[in-house]
Design a protein around this motif. Structure first.
Motif, mmCIF file in Angstrom:
data_model
loop_
_atom_site.group_PDB
_atom_site.id
_atom_site.type_symbol
_atom_site.label_atom_id
_atom_site.label_comp_id
_atom_site.label_asym_id
_atom_site.label_seq_id
_atom_site.Cartn_x
_atom_site.Cartn_y
_atom_site.Cartn_z
ATOM 1 N N GLU A 126 0.796 -1.117 -0.254
ATOM 2 C CA GLU A 126 0.195 0.125 0.008
ATOM 3 C C GLU A 126 0.895 1.225 0.151
ATOM 4 O O GLU A 126 2.013 1.183 0.304
ATOM 5 C CB GLU A 126 -0.904 -0.064 1.232
ATOM 6 C CG GLU A 126 -2.121 -1.125 1.291
ATOM 7 C CD GLU A 126 -3.117 -0.651 0.354
ATOM 8 O OE1 GLU A 126 -3.095 0.556 -0.301
ATOM 9 O OE2 GLU A 126 -3.997 -1.368 0.019
ATOM 10 N N SER A 127 0.308 2.243 -0.413
ATOM 11 C CA SER A 127 1.044 3.783 -0.145
ATOM 12 C C SER A 127 1.394 3.988 1.242
ATOM 13 O O SER A 127 0.694 3.458 2.061
ATOM 14 C CB SER A 127 0.274 4.841 -0.814
ATOM 15 O OG SER A 127 -1.059 4.947 0.263
ATOM 16 N N ASP A 186 1.224 6.163 3.544
ATOM 17 C CA ASP A 186 0.471 6.302 4.480
ATOM 18 C C ASP A 186 -0.808 5.489 4.893
ATOM 19 O O ASP A 186 -0.689 5.275 6.441
ATOM 20 C CB ASP A 186 -0.665 7.603 3.821
ATOM 21 C CG ASP A 186 -0.722 9.067 4.373
ATOM 22 O OD1 ASP A 186 0.422 9.167 5.509
ATOM 23 O OD2 ASP A 186 -1.718 9.793 4.467
ATOM 24 N N LYS A 214 -0.164 2.186 4.462
ATOM 25 C CA LYS A 214 0.541 1.169 4.892
ATOM 26 C C LYS A 214 0.657 1.479 6.471
ATOM 27 O O LYS A 214 0.637 0.570 7.412
ATOM 28 C CB LYS A 214 1.893 1.173 4.095
ATOM 29 C CG LYS A 214 2.431 0.044 4.682
ATOM 30 C CD LYS A 214 3.738 -0.342 3.682
ATOM 31 C CE LYS A 214 4.942 0.580 4.187
ATOM 32 N NZ LYS A 214 6.089 0.024 3.307
#
Ligand code: ARG
Length: 571
Positions: free
Chosen positions: A537-538, A540, A542
């Motif tokens: 995930e990105s 943030d 994550k």
């Protein structure tokens, strides 16, 4: 203090401003989540007390509360539904990440003395002996977590017929032992029997005594001699007790049960005369025995007198319990004494407690409490047995569960046996603690040892998953910055429920609320895990996911510790 408790206190203040008062303000998870995360039922209680309509009161409250409450609405007849502002919840969860105690509502410290375990010396522990140590140990840990000071004692059953059995058998097999020589003056030898030897001696004696009345009488006589303080027999018996304690300790060790005191019925002997002196004015003779009336006018059930001294002058189980209570109160002055035994001893403990208060052995401000538990049954609904119908030793059950679990463990794990043992104990304990304390339950080996479903191994599997994920992430500091989706929100809401779960378990002295919570939390997490690939995930999102994982891990870790279940790293 927990977040929910803080909000409940805030609501109490709001009520005060509205000139209302309630002893209890409970914020409950809503059973209609579409209306809000939480519900408040206090308007109904207040309506009764203040003779107003619940809707009117609900609206008064709603108009007064501040903006930490969002999506507030009132439903008939007066339910207040709402959610909490995200910012507030996140702030709190980040505090919990740093300190688990933010989830614990400590109560005023009490000194609690716990009596559990209750193994009988020179007799093997059987399956039914598992509940007392499991429940007692977990209750001790929970009490500590909630702020109590605790003292625990195993209260070993080290006097009784088994003493006469073993000694009579030894007398037969080794008549030359100096313990059997009245004129022996020197120092008694140290016996080198193993716990297994004692088991064999007991079985053999038991069979013979049950067939032969003369032999049984000898067993009784020897037991009575020990009770009267016969030095030779006492010396011999104490040695046998110490041998058998080794194997009892081994099993308790496996179950993660640790006692502050290893006292037993024999230890109470020294307090019997003092105790009897205090009881004396209340004792009377009945068929040669000394008994005490414990009946009260308000009794609706049968309450027979308590036998304190048998007609042959010997002490019994009750005599020793009374002397033990006297000694515990004198030495430790506890606020409460908790006993964990099978339900079948409920009436007995009621008699003993009444006798203790009546005679002033115990002051009224010391609470004597018995917490009974149900039976562990087999699929036939009768107490769990071996295949041929005999009583199953706890050790045997442990071995059988281990045999079921071993093949399921990953091949390449180094400490496979250790992992197998931990999974076995997790299986037993989780199964034992998840049914309500007072009820009987059916022990289903296959179901309870499964790696899937509401089982100890499933919880440990979730922990393994969390640990490996957290390790892989390499993250050291965790922070939750948002609520990215419904699945995460459900986990956060579950976490907020924990303080009330702990409270309920403590009040009922039943751990099933905690096992339920663990299972629900693990299930919610696994549902999330199966649908999200966290590490890709990105940044943030994550990080918030990982913060949530850490939060879930910390909570599971602490709760498993309360239940005295050990974690594993792989399985
Ligand atoms: N040894 C007893 C039994 O097997 C249990 C002891 C419980 N504690 C007590 N203080 N009586 O039934």
């Amino acid at each position: 203090m927990s977040f929910i408790k803080e909000q409940e206190n805030y609501l109490k203040d709001v009520l005060k401003e509205l000139n209302y008062e309630l002893p209890n303000v409970l914020i409950l998870p809503s059973n209609r989540r579409e209306l809000g995360d939480y519900q408040l039922n206090i308007a109904m209680s207040l309506a009764k007390k203040y003779h107003k309509s619940p809707i009117y009161i609900a609206n008064e409250i709603v108009n007064k509360i501040d903006d930490r409450f969002i999506n507030v609405n009132v439903a008939n007849p007066g339910f207040i539904n709402f959610s909490f502002k995200e910012e507030k919840v996140l702030e709190y969860l980040n505090e919990v990440l740093k300190d688990f105690n933010r989830l614990v509502d400590k109560h005023p410290t009490k000194k609690v003395f716990l009596d559990y375990g209750g193994a009988n010396a020179a007799k093997a522990l059987h399956v039914g002996h598992m509940r007392s140590p499991n429940i007692g140990e977990a209750m001790k840990r929970l009490a500590k977590l909630l702020g109590d000071e605790t003292i625990s004692d195993v209260h070993l059953g080290d006097l009784g017929r088994q003493a006469g059995m073993l000694i009579s058998e030894l007398k037969l097999r080794e008549p030359d032992l100096p313990f059997f020589d009245e004129n022996f003056k020197g120092e008694y030898p140290k016996l080198t029997y193993t716990p297994a030897d004692l088991g064999e001696l007991y079985v053999s004696a038991n069979i013979k005594a049950n067939e032969d009345e003369e032999r049984m009488q000898e067993v009784r006589d020897i037991t009575a001699e020990i009770d009267k303080g016969n030095k030779r027999y006492l010396e011999l018996w104490k040695q046998l007790v110490n041998i058998s304690i080794v194997s009892i300790k081994e099993v308790y060790e496996k179950l993660n049960c640790h006692f502050d005191l290893w006292e037993g019925e024999l230890d109470s002997f020294k307090d019997v005369p003092k105790m009897l002196e205090i009881l004396k004015p209340y004792l009377h003779e009945s068929n040669g025995a000394l008994v005490m009336d414990v009946k009260e006018e308000t009794d609706t059930k049968e309450m027979p007198p308590l036998i304190v001294i048998k007609k042959d002058g010997a002490t019994i189980y009750a005599t020793r319990d009374l002397a033990t209570i006297y000694s515990r109160v004198k030495r430790f002055n506890p606020d409460e004494i908790w006993y964990f035994t099978d339900n079948r001893q409920s009436l007995y403990f009621e008699q003993v407690f009444r006798a203790s208060y009546k005679a002033g052995l115990v002051p009224y401000n010391c609470n004597l409490l018995h917490f009974g538990f149900g039976t562990i049954n087999g699929s036939d609904g009768k107490p769990f047995k071996t295949r041929d119908g005999g009583v199953m030793e706890l050790k045997t059950l442990i071995e059988q569960i281990s045999d079921m679990i071993r093949p399921k463990i990953k091949e390449d794990i180094e400490n496979k046996e250790e992992v197998c043992e931990k999974l076995t104990i997790a299986t037993l304990k989780f199964a034992d603690l998840m049914s309500f304390r007072n009820t009987d339950y059916i022990f289903e080996p296959l179901k309870f040892s499964s790696f899937d479903g509401k089982t100890g191994p499933y919880i440990l599997y979730t922990v393994v998953r969390l640990k490996s994920l957290l390790k892989k992430s390499g993250l050291k500091e965790f922070k939750i910055t948002q609520v990215p989706n419904q699945k995460v929100s459900a986990i956060f809401l579950k976490v907020l429920e924990l303080p009330q779960v702990l409270e309920r378990s403590y009040n009922d002295k039943s751990l099933n609320y905690i096992t339920d919570f663990l299972f629900e939390l693990a299930s919610l997490f696994n549902k999330f895990y199966n649908n999200h690939h966290i590490l890709t995930e990105s940044a943030d999102i994550k990080n918030t996911y990982l913060g949530m994982c850490k939060l879930v891990y910390n909570i599971m870790h602490e709760l498993l510790d309360v239940l005295a279940i050990s974690e594993v790293d792989r399985m």
